[in-house]
Design a protein around this motif. Structure first.
Motif, short mmCIF file in Angstrom:
data_model
loop_
_atom_site.label_atom_id
_atom_site.label_comp_id
_atom_site.label_asym_id
_atom_site.label_seq_id
_atom_site.Cartn_x
_atom_site.Cartn_y
_atom_site.Cartn_z
N ILE A 164 0.84 -1.20 0.00
CA ILE A 164 0.00 0.00 0.00
C ILE A 164 0.87 1.25 0.00
O ILE A 164 1.77 1.40 0.82
CB ILE A 164 -0.94 0.00 1.23
CG1 ILE A 164 -2.00 -1.09 1.07
CG2 ILE A 164 -1.61 1.36 1.41
CD1 ILE A 164 -2.92 -1.22 2.25
N GLY A 165 0.56 2.16 -0.94
CA GLY A 165 1.29 3.42 -1.02
C GLY A 165 2.55 3.35 -1.87
O GLY A 165 3.22 4.35 -2.05
N TRP A 166 2.86 2.17 -2.41
CA TRP A 166 4.07 2.00 -3.21
C TRP A 166 3.72 1.66 -4.66
O TRP A 166 2.73 0.99 -4.92
CB TRP A 166 4.96 0.89 -2.62
CG TRP A 166 5.33 1.13 -1.20
CD1 TRP A 166 4.74 0.59 -0.10
CD2 TRP A 166 6.36 1.99 -0.72
NE1 TRP A 166 5.35 1.05 1.05
CE2 TRP A 166 6.35 1.92 0.69
CE3 TRP A 166 7.31 2.81 -1.34
CZ2 TRP A 166 7.22 2.63 1.49
CZ3 TRP A 166 8.19 3.52 -0.55
CH2 TRP A 166 8.14 3.43 0.85
N ARG A 167 4.55 2.09 -5.60
CA ARG A 167 4.34 1.80 -7.02
C ARG A 167 4.53 0.31 -7.29
O ARG A 167 3.83 -0.28 -8.10
CB ARG A 167 5.35 2.58 -7.87
CG ARG A 167 5.13 4.08 -7.91
CD ARG A 167 6.35 4.77 -8.50
NE ARG A 167 6.66 4.27 -9.83
CZ ARG A 167 6.18 4.79 -10.96
NH1 ARG A 167 5.37 5.83 -10.92
NH2 ARG A 167 6.52 4.29 -12.12
N ASN A 168 5.52 -0.28 -6.63
CA ASN A 168 5.84 -1.69 -6.84
C ASN A 168 5.82 -2.45 -5.53
O ASN A 168 6.04 -1.88 -4.47
CB ASN A 168 7.25 -1.83 -7.47
CG ASN A 168 7.39 -1.03 -8.74
OD1 ASN A 168 6.63 -1.19 -9.67
ND2 ASN A 168 8.38 -0.14 -8.77
N GLU A 169 5.57 -3.74 -5.62
CA GLU A 169 5.58 -4.57 -4.43
C GLU A 169 7.01 -5.02 -4.14
O GLU A 169 7.74 -5.41 -5.05
CB GLU A 169 4.69 -5.80 -4.64
CG GLU A 169 4.57 -6.67 -3.41
CD GLU A 169 3.64 -7.86 -3.64
OE1 GLU A 169 3.75 -8.83 -2.89
OE2 GLU A 169 2.83 -7.79 -4.59
N MET A 177 2.93 4.75 5.90
CA MET A 177 3.29 4.46 7.29
C MET A 177 2.10 4.07 8.16
O MET A 177 2.29 3.51 9.26
CB MET A 177 3.98 5.69 7.90
CG MET A 177 5.26 6.10 7.22
SD MET A 177 6.58 4.88 7.34
CE MET A 177 7.00 5.01 9.08
N GLY A 178 0.88 4.37 7.72
CA GLY A 178 -0.30 4.03 8.52
C GLY A 178 -0.26 4.70 9.88
O GLY A 178 0.04 5.90 9.98
#
Length: 446
Positions: free
Chosen positions: A8-13, A410-411
């Motif tokens: 979540i929040g990233w372009r790639n895993e 970061m949640g």
């Protein structure tokens, strides 16, 4: 298809753990024993503290103490505070997002931007390695009279030493670093006792003095101390090696890990503060007090210590601390190089190949300078390496502060308002000071 929570929040895993061979390899006790948990998390902070006491910091501390007495102690104190905040953000990124800073940049930025950041970071690691070589070479000359050219070649042997400890396990590397830091601590403790500094002027020096800004030369040296406060590779390193701990990858587990890792980092950086302050205090109590205000070179400082303090051991301890500092920095630089290459471009070399590449890049300019210019050339290279590190620093801090301030990434662990303002404030100060330092250095105003 729903994304995994970790992406979540990233372009790639992120598909590969950082430093996979030692990932989650250091056990953390599950019972509630505070001291046992703190011991389990002790280690990464010491590896980070090494970057704050490497040979590149010595020249500014020596010059500051020789010229202005204890006045610039406040600058070292403020620098250390900056470091504590930024290293806290680095470890938090690694624990919460389960990515080191290099992986985070790769998974956030477009490939072209990520590639540029990787190249800049590789240059900074080579520059840092150059400073480590110079520190070790000068120490070998001071201790054993080994010519600088031969000293440069001898430093390649540490590749084998690092390989040995990497295969033994991560705790072995931490133990070696701790032993070398203890050596530096003992050496400078001896030097402080021998130099007999004045207590009240030291306490006064910790309080910021307006004269620091009014005097252009003291301001310039202060910028040198502040500008090179955080080694850029330390931010990549800390966000990775904290993941060697086998803590529960849950919200509560991450909260616990951040707590103990921050204690480890803060205490270790406080030790680095003592060592940096010790260099300045010794310089002040010896050179400044005796009227040698122009001392700014490691070799000159060594030559003057024995006659001023009247002890032949003073120079030996000084050189021994320098050698331990150079070798310590070499260990952490190797790990940082591996983390950066694997994180940014997902290419994994065998450790000895990676180390050899980095060392050869640094050896070539060091060898040329030592042959052509001798000791003076190595000192100039030390200054150049610090300028390169200063330029790269901004490209490491900005992504770090940006990522840890992003609630999507970061949640519940996102930076709070006070920490967010403090982090961006520190970032802006360091960027402006580094730009000013670079501008003045290019114009030859030193």
């Amino acid at each position: 298809m729903q994304k995994k929570k970790s992406s979540i929040g990233w372009r790639n895993e992120n598909k590969h753990p950082s430093l996979s061979e030692v990932f989650s390899s250091v056990s953390v006790p599950k019972q509630k024993g505070i001291w046992k948990k703190l011991f389990a998390f002790t280690g990464p902070g010491l590896l980070i503290a090494v970057g704050y006491m490497d040979p590149g910091n010595w020249a500014t501390d020596i010059a500051g103490g020789a010229q202005f007495g204890y006045m610039l102690l406040s600058v070292i104190f403020i620098s250390n505070f900056f470091a504590i905040i930024l290293q806290h953000l680095a470890l938090k990124l690694g624990i919460v997002c389960e990515r080191d800073l290099a992986q985070a940049c790769r998974d956030h930025y477009p490939p072209f931007i990520s590639f540029i950041l990787w190249i800049l970071c590789e240059i900074s690691i080579a520059a840092c390695d150059l400073a480590e070589i110079i520190g070790s070479v000068l120490a070998l000359r001071l201790l054993f009279g080994i010519p600088i050219t031969w000293g440069v070649l001898i430093t390649t042997i540490d590749v084998l030493i690092i390989l040995f400890f990497q295969y033994k396990g991560f705790r072995y590397i931490e133990s070696v670093v701790a032993a070398l830091i203890f050596t530096i601590l003992v050496c400078f403790s001896f030097e402080i006792i021998s130099s007999k500094p004045e207590i009240f002027p030291i306490l006064k020096g910790i309080i910021p003095n307006p004269e620091i800004i009014k005097n252009s030369h003291s301001f310039y040296i202060s910028i040198g101390i502040l500008g090179a406060t955080v080694m850029p590779h330390n931010l990549y390193l800390h966000s990775s090696i904290i993941q060697t701990r086998d803590y529960p990858r849950t919200t509560e587990g991450k909260k616990m890990a951040i707590k103990y890792a921050t204690i480890d980092s803060t205490l270790s950086l406080s030790l680095a503060f003592f060592i940096n302050a010790a260099i300045l205090i010794i310089s002040s109590a010896t050179f400044h007090k005796a009227g040698y205000t122009e001392v700014s070179d490691i070799m000159d400082a060594h030559k003057l210590l024995n006659p001023i303090l009247g002890s032949s051991l003073s120079g030996v301890f000084f050189a021994l601390a320098l050698l331990a500092s150079g070798q310590n920095s070499t260990l952490t630089g190797t790990l940082a190089g591996q983390i950066v290459m694997e994180g940014f471009i997902n290419i994994k070399f065998k450790p000895w190949i990676r180390r050899l590449i980095t060392r050869l890049i640094a050896i070539v300019p060091a060898m040329i300078a030592s042959i052509v210019y001798g000791e003076k050339g190595t000192t100039e290279l030390l200054i150049i390496s610090q300028i390169i590190l200063s330029i790269q620093l901004s490209f490491a801090i900005v992504p770090l502060v940006n990522f840890t301030g992003d609630s999507e990434k970061m949640g519940p662990f996102v930076n709070g308002p006070i920490l967010k303002i403090s982090a961006w404030g520190i970032t802006i100060i360091i960027i402006l000071l580094n730009l000013f330092l670079l501008y003045n250095t290019l114009l030859g105003r030193r």
